[in-house]
Write a protein that holds these residues in place. Structure first.
Motif, PDB file in Angstrom:
ATOM      1  N   ARG A   5      60.109  21.837 -28.034  1.00 18.89           N
ATOM      2  CA  ARG A   5      59.429  20.546 -27.996  1.00 18.89           C
ATOM      3  C   ARG A   5      58.318  20.569 -29.029  1.00 18.89           C
ATOM      4  N   PRO A   6      57.980  19.419 -29.559  1.00 15.58           N
ATOM      5  CA  PRO A   6      56.962  19.403 -30.602  1.00 15.58           C
ATOM      6  C   PRO A   6      55.587  19.766 -30.067  1.00 15.58           C
ATOM      7  N   ILE A   7      54.758  20.205 -30.978  1.00 12.52           N
ATOM      8  CA  ILE A   7      53.378  20.518 -30.654  1.00 12.52           C
ATOM      9  C   ILE A   7      52.719  19.258 -30.110  1.00 12.52           C
ATOM     10  N   GLN A   8      51.880  19.389 -29.114  1.00 16.61           N
ATOM     11  CA  GLN A   8      51.313  18.221 -28.468  1.00 16.61           C
ATOM     12  C   GLN A   8      50.121  17.626 -29.192  1.00 16.61           C
ATOM     13  N   GLY A   9      49.564  18.303 -30.141  1.00 14.26           N
ATOM     14  CA  GLY A   9      48.459  17.715 -30.871  1.00 14.26           C
ATOM     15  C   GLY A   9      47.162  17.750 -30.099  1.00 14.26           C
ATOM     16  N   ASN A  10      46.872  18.837 -29.460  1.00 23.62           N
ATOM     17  CA  ASN A  10      45.617  18.943 -28.741  1.00 23.62           C
ATOM     18  C   ASN A  10      45.061  20.338 -28.963  1.00 23.62           C
ATOM     19  N   GLN A  35      61.028  18.732 -36.655  1.00 25.72           N
ATOM     20  CA  GLN A  35      61.009  17.328 -37.071  1.00 25.72           C
ATOM     21  C   GLN A  35      62.226  16.544 -36.579  1.00 25.72           C
ATOM     22  N   TYR A  36      63.233  17.249 -36.078  1.00 27.66           N
ATOM     23  CA  TYR A  36      64.378  16.524 -35.526  1.00 27.66           C
ATOM     24  C   TYR A  36      63.955  15.633 -34.360  1.00 27.66           C
ATOM     25  N   TRP A  37      62.791  15.935 -33.753  1.00 27.25           N
ATOM     26  CA  TRP A  37      62.291  15.115 -32.651  1.00 27.25           C
ATOM     27  C   TRP A  37      61.966  13.690 -33.101  1.00 27.25           C
ATOM     28  N   LYS A  38      61.862  13.466 -34.391  1.00 28.16           N
ATOM     29  CA  LYS A  38      61.595  12.115 -34.901  1.00 28.16           C
ATOM     30  C   LYS A  38      62.818  11.212 -34.773  1.00 28.16           C
ATOM     31  N   GLU A  39      63.974  11.804 -34.650  1.00 31.01           N
ATOM     32  CA  GLU A  39      65.204  11.028 -34.505  1.00 31.01           C
ATOM     33  C   GLU A  39      65.162  10.263 -33.177  1.00 31.01           C
ATOM     34  N   LYS A  47      57.260  12.463 -23.797  1.00 26.80           N
ATOM     35  CA  LYS A  47      56.260  11.894 -22.896  1.00 26.80           C
ATOM     36  C   LYS A  47      55.045  11.439 -23.690  1.00 26.80           C
ATOM     37  N   TYR A  48      54.726  12.168 -24.753  1.00 24.83           N
ATOM     38  CA  TYR A  48      53.571  11.855 -25.590  1.00 24.83           C
ATOM     39  C   TYR A  48      54.048  11.670 -27.031  1.00 24.83           C
ATOM     40  N   PRO A  49      54.491  10.461 -27.383  1.00 23.95           N
ATOM     41  CA  PRO A  49      55.046  10.248 -28.722  1.00 23.95           C
ATOM     42  C   PRO A  49      54.048  10.487 -29.854  1.00 23.95           C
ATOM     43  N   GLN A  79      38.825  12.444 -30.880  1.00 25.94           N
ATOM     44  CA  GLN A  79      39.436  11.199 -31.355  1.00 25.94           C
ATOM     45  C   GLN A  79      40.695  10.871 -30.569  1.00 25.94           C
ATOM     46  N   GLN A  80      41.460  11.888 -30.240  1.00 21.47           N
ATOM     47  CA  GLN A  80      42.673  11.641 -29.469  1.00 21.47           C
ATOM     48  C   GLN A  80      42.323  11.144 -28.066  1.00 21.47           C
ATOM     49  N   LEU A  81      41.311  11.733 -27.464  1.00 21.81           N
ATOM     50  CA  LEU A  81      40.867  11.294 -26.141  1.00 21.81           C
ATOM     51  C   LEU A  81      40.407   9.834 -26.191  1.00 21.81           C
TER      52      LEU A  81
END
Length: 111
Positions: A5-10, A35-39, A47-49, A79-81
């Motif tokens: 699963r992609p990195i969650q960015g946190n 990056q295939y998750w972009k498909e 859950k968290y696009p 900023q994400q919060l």
């Protein structure tokens, strides 16, 4: 079999940066692979696009380097919060307005 699963960015990005994962060619290649998750056929399961945005940013070496900087990582977390808080509030306003509009349309329909 484990599912990637992609990195969650946190703060997980910060930990990966501080532990040196982003310096590994193998790990950088793994980030490219994810990056295939972009498909659309995969993205619909996220859950968290917004993770896709961070995945895109992680393709850039300079961004990966900056994540090791605590101030930068904290700024991104903050900023994400703020985005989540604003999005959730704005989304609720839109849903209420939609529901109200639908009620009004139901009341004014001719018989």
């Amino acid at each position: 079999m484990a599912q990637s699963r992609p990195i969650q960015g946190n703060s997980s990005d910060k930990v990966l940066a501080q532990r040196g994962y982003f310096k590994s060619n193998n790990f950088v290649n793994y980030l490219k692979y994810l990056q295939y998750w972009k498909e659309p056929m995969y993205a619909k399961y996220l859950k968290y696009p917004q993770a896709l945005h961070f995945l895109e940013l992680l393709q850039y070496e300079q961004f990966r380097k900056e994540l090791a900087n605590q101030q930068c990582a904290k700024f991104i977390d903050d900023q994400q919060l703020l985005h989540w808080q604003h999005y959730q509030r704005k989304r609720m306003q839109l849903l209420r307005a939609e529901a109200e509009h639908a009620r009004e349309m139901g009341e004014t329909k001719p018989a």
